[in-house]
Design a protein around this motif. Structure first.
Motif, PDB file in Angstrom:
ATOM      1  N   ASP A  49      30.374 -10.810  13.540  1.00 19.14           N
ATOM      2  CA  ASP A  49      31.236  -9.458  13.285  1.00 19.14           C
ATOM      3  C   ASP A  49      30.492  -8.386  13.854  1.00 19.14           C
ATOM      4  N   GLY A  50      29.040  -8.464  14.331  1.00 22.97           N
ATOM      5  CA  GLY A  50      28.463  -7.535  15.195  1.00 22.97           C
ATOM      6  C   GLY A  50      27.386  -7.032  14.005  1.00 22.97           C
ATOM      7  N   ARG A  51      27.726  -7.249  12.706  1.00 19.92           N
ATOM      8  CA  ARG A  51      26.522  -6.674  11.707  1.00 19.92           C
ATOM      9  C   ARG A  51      25.220  -7.572  11.741  1.00 19.92           C
ATOM     10  N   TRP A  52      24.476  -6.818  11.278  1.00 20.64           N
ATOM     11  CA  TRP A  52      22.874  -7.784  11.031  1.00 20.64           C
ATOM     12  C   TRP A  52      22.562  -7.900   9.492  1.00 20.64           C
ATOM     13  N   LYS A  53      22.194  -9.189   9.294  1.00 21.52           N
ATOM     14  CA  LYS A  53      21.745  -9.632   7.976  1.00 21.52           C
ATOM     15  C   LYS A  53      20.174  -9.696   8.020  1.00 21.52           C
ATOM     16  N   ALA A  54      19.580  -9.030   7.098  1.00 20.98           N
ATOM     17  CA  ALA A  54      18.190  -9.326   6.695  1.00 20.98           C
ATOM     18  C   ALA A  54      17.976  -9.969   5.383  1.00 20.98           C
ATOM     19  N   LEU A  55      17.342 -11.018   5.453  1.00 24.04           N
ATOM     20  CA  LEU A  55      16.959 -11.664   4.149  1.00 24.04           C
ATOM     21  C   LEU A  55      15.515 -11.073   3.572  1.00 24.04           C
ATOM     22  N   THR A 102      19.316   1.695  10.794  1.00 23.05           N
ATOM     23  CA  THR A 102      18.783   0.630  10.111  1.00 23.05           C
ATOM     24  C   THR A 102      18.488  -0.660  10.866  1.00 23.05           C
ATOM     25  N   ILE A 103      19.226  -0.936  11.888  1.00 23.51           N
ATOM     26  CA  ILE A 103      19.134  -1.923  12.590  1.00 23.51           C
ATOM     27  C   ILE A 103      17.600  -1.876  13.363  1.00 23.51           C
ATOM     28  N   GLN A 104      17.362  -0.850  13.879  1.00 24.63           N
ATOM     29  CA  GLN A 104      16.019  -0.484  14.919  1.00 24.63           C
ATOM     30  C   GLN A 104      15.055  -0.740  13.665  1.00 24.63           C
ATOM     31  N   GLU A 114       0.714  -1.076  -0.109  1.00 26.45           N
ATOM     32  CA  GLU A 114       0.044   0.069   0.133  1.00 26.45           C
ATOM     33  C   GLU A 114       0.923   1.294   0.060  1.00 26.45           C
ATOM     34  N   ALA A 115       0.469   2.342  -0.499  1.00 29.46           N
ATOM     35  CA  ALA A 115       0.904   3.664  -0.505  1.00 29.46           C
ATOM     36  C   ALA A 115       0.795   4.185   1.011  1.00 29.46           C
ATOM     37  N   GLY A 116       1.713   5.116   1.461  1.00 25.70           N
ATOM     38  CA  GLY A 116       1.762   5.570   2.834  1.00 25.70           C
ATOM     39  C   GLY A 116       3.027   5.567   3.330  1.00 25.70           C
ATOM     40  N   ARG A 117       2.894   5.609   4.917  1.00 28.64           N
ATOM     41  CA  ARG A 117       4.044   5.691   5.570  1.00 28.64           C
ATOM     42  C   ARG A 117       4.679   4.272   5.947  1.00 28.64           C
ATOM     43  N   HIS A 118       5.978   3.784   5.807  1.00 23.97           N
ATOM     44  CA  HIS A 118       6.467   2.551   6.160  1.00 23.97           C
ATOM     45  C   HIS A 118       7.771   2.846   6.792  1.00 23.97           C
ATOM     46  N   PRO A 119       8.037   1.640   7.785  1.00 25.35           N
ATOM     47  CA  PRO A 119       9.341   1.757   8.147  1.00 25.35           C
ATOM     48  C   PRO A 119      10.381   1.675   6.752  1.00 25.35           C
ATOM     49  N   ALA A 120      11.749   2.172   6.913  1.00 21.69           N
ATOM     50  CA  ALA A 120      12.334   2.358   5.689  1.00 21.69           C
ATOM     51  C   ALA A 120      14.061   2.014   6.298  1.00 21.69           C
ATOM     52  N   MET A 121      14.667   1.549   4.942  1.00 19.07           N
ATOM     53  CA  MET A 121      16.100   1.332   5.360  1.00 19.07           C
ATOM     54  C   MET A 121      16.772   2.030   4.186  1.00 19.07           C
ATOM     55  N   PRO A 122      17.808   2.852   4.439  1.00 24.37           N
ATOM     56  CA  PRO A 122      18.809   3.022   3.249  1.00 24.37           C
ATOM     57  C   PRO A 122      19.916   2.272   2.922  1.00 24.37           C
ATOM     58  N   ILE A 123      20.317   1.992   1.814  1.00 21.02           N
ATOM     59  CA  ILE A 123      21.181   0.907   1.465  1.00 21.02           C
ATOM     60  C   ILE A 123      22.255   1.610   0.472  1.00 21.02           C
ATOM     61  N   ARG A 124      23.657   0.969   0.565  1.00 15.09           N
ATOM     62  CA  ARG A 124      24.600   1.641  -0.201  1.00 15.09           C
ATOM     63  C   ARG A 124      25.039   0.503  -1.260  1.00 15.09           C
ATOM     64  N   ASP A 125      25.590   0.962  -2.449  1.00 16.00           N
ATOM     65  CA  ASP A 125      26.192   0.252  -3.438  1.00 16.00           C
ATOM     66  C   ASP A 125      25.249  -1.037  -3.925  1.00 16.00           C
ATOM     67  N   LEU A 126      24.130  -0.856  -3.805  1.00 13.19           N
ATOM     68  CA  LEU A 126      23.441  -1.977  -4.281  1.00 13.19           C
ATOM     69  C   LEU A 126      21.853  -1.557  -4.795  1.00 13.19           C
ATOM     70  N   VAL A 127      21.552  -2.008  -5.710  1.00 14.55           N
ATOM     71  CA  VAL A 127      20.083  -1.762  -6.212  1.00 14.55           C
ATOM     72  C   VAL A 127      19.457  -3.258  -6.449  1.00 14.55           C
ATOM     73  N   PRO A 128      18.209  -3.302  -5.500  1.00 13.69           N
ATOM     74  CA  PRO A 128      17.574  -4.651  -5.757  1.00 13.69           C
ATOM     75  C   PRO A 128      16.129  -4.248  -6.729  1.00 13.69           C
ATOM     76  N   PRO A 143      19.660 -10.428   0.417  1.00 13.95           N
ATOM     77  CA  PRO A 143      20.619 -10.443   1.708  1.00 13.95           C
ATOM     78  C   PRO A 143      21.164  -8.972   2.045  1.00 13.95           C
ATOM     79  N   PHE A 144      20.670  -8.173   3.096  1.00  8.30           N
ATOM     80  CA  PHE A 144      21.120  -6.785   3.318  1.00  8.30           C
ATOM     81  C   PHE A 144      21.892  -7.024   4.429  1.00  8.30           C
ATOM     82  N   TYR A 145      23.210  -6.268   4.639  1.00  4.41           N
ATOM     83  CA  TYR A 145      23.916  -6.532   5.787  1.00  4.41           C
ATOM     84  C   TYR A 145      24.141  -4.844   6.297  1.00  4.41           C
TER      85      TYR A 145
END
Length: 269
Positions: free
Chosen positions: A145-151, A96-98, A67-81, A88-90
């Motif tokens: 290594d402390g990073r988070w991976k989101a599939l 971004t983790i929050q 749906e259109a509207g307001r959503h949680p969002a994450m910025p990513i670098r050096d990748l276009v999905p 997989p996002f790291y």
């Protein structure tokens, strides 16, 4: 999809696609991911609903949940999905983790915004491209290594109207972008593009063999006739600059997008 054997085929395709991106999962894990893609808790529940003839509502819900509207969002670098993929996002960025945690825990969809520059640590609206994608976080794990991976399953293109960082993460306001209807595509365009892509995959395998790397598994593109889907699948598997990939993401005409992919493949041959 008529029975659970088709869902199992989806799981096998998913596993092969992730292996091509160096993400190794077991067959049982791929079955669980396919279940989550349909909004079902686990594989046993999904297979029972399919055998009971109740899959159609699940497919409709998964297809029209955006749906259109307001959503949680994450910025990513050096990748276009691209839509249709599972990516997989790291990240090690606190906001971004929050955001990922909120989206995953509440089973909410998330906006993925592509940064114009990887040097910006706290991006705002001017720092991300207008066209992003909407997806669902299937799994979220912390690495050693402390990073988070989101599939993340990528659903569709969106127009980002606002993008801000708040105390507990990023949020975006978006409008849904509808692709232009795909006309019948001449067989010549499809055949030429698939031939260029097959040659590209072959060169990748040759290069990997020379370097002693394991062979990469290409996506199952041979039978696809939908020009938009084929263009997105190929674009997600070839090496291009971020601006070139972003331009493909922002091209809503599926035939023009496929033609552009063919031109880029031919230019890289």
């Amino acid at each position: 999809m008529r029975d659970f054997r088709d869902a199992k085929a989806m799981a096998q395709t998913l596993r092969a696609s992730l292996i091509a991106k160096t993400v190794a999962i077991s067959h049982s894990e791929s079955l669980e991911l396919v279940s989550k893609m349909f909004g079902v808790a686990d594989w046993n529940t999904l297979s029972a609903q399919i055998q009971a003839g109740r899959l159609e509502p699940l497919v409709a819900a998964a297809t029209h949940a955006t749906e259109a509207g307001r959503h949680p969002a994450m910025p990513i670098r050096d990748l276009v999905p691209f839509p249709g993929g599972i990516v997989p996002f790291y990240t090690d960025r606190a906001k971004t983790i929050q955001t990922l945690g909120r989206a995953f825990q509440s089973a909410r969809q998330i906006i993925v915004a592509i940064q114009r520059s990887s040097d910006v640590d706290e991006p705002g609206l001017a720092d991300v491209y207008d066209v992003g994608v909407l997806g669902s976080v299937l799994t979220l794990d912390q690495l050693a290594d402390g990073r988070w991976k989101a599939l993340t399953q990528i659903h569709r293109r969106v127009m980002i109207k606002d993008f801000v960082g708040e105390a507990d993460g990023y949020v975006a306001t978006v409008e849904v972008l509808e692709e232009q209807p795909a006309p019948d595509v001449p067989d010549l365009i499809l055949m030429k593009t698939k031939a260029y892509f097959a040659g590209h995959l072959f060169r990748q395998k040759v290069d990997a063999a020379k370097q002693g790397d394991p062979p990469q598994i290409g996506p199952p593109f041979e039978r696809i006739r939908d020009p938009g889907r084929l263009a997105d699948m190929i674009a997600s598997h070839i090496k291009l600059s971020i601006p070139d990939k972003q331009a493909l993401l922002a091209t809503l005409d599926p035939v023009r997008r496929l033609e552009r992919v063919g031109d880029l493949l031919q230019g890289n041959a």
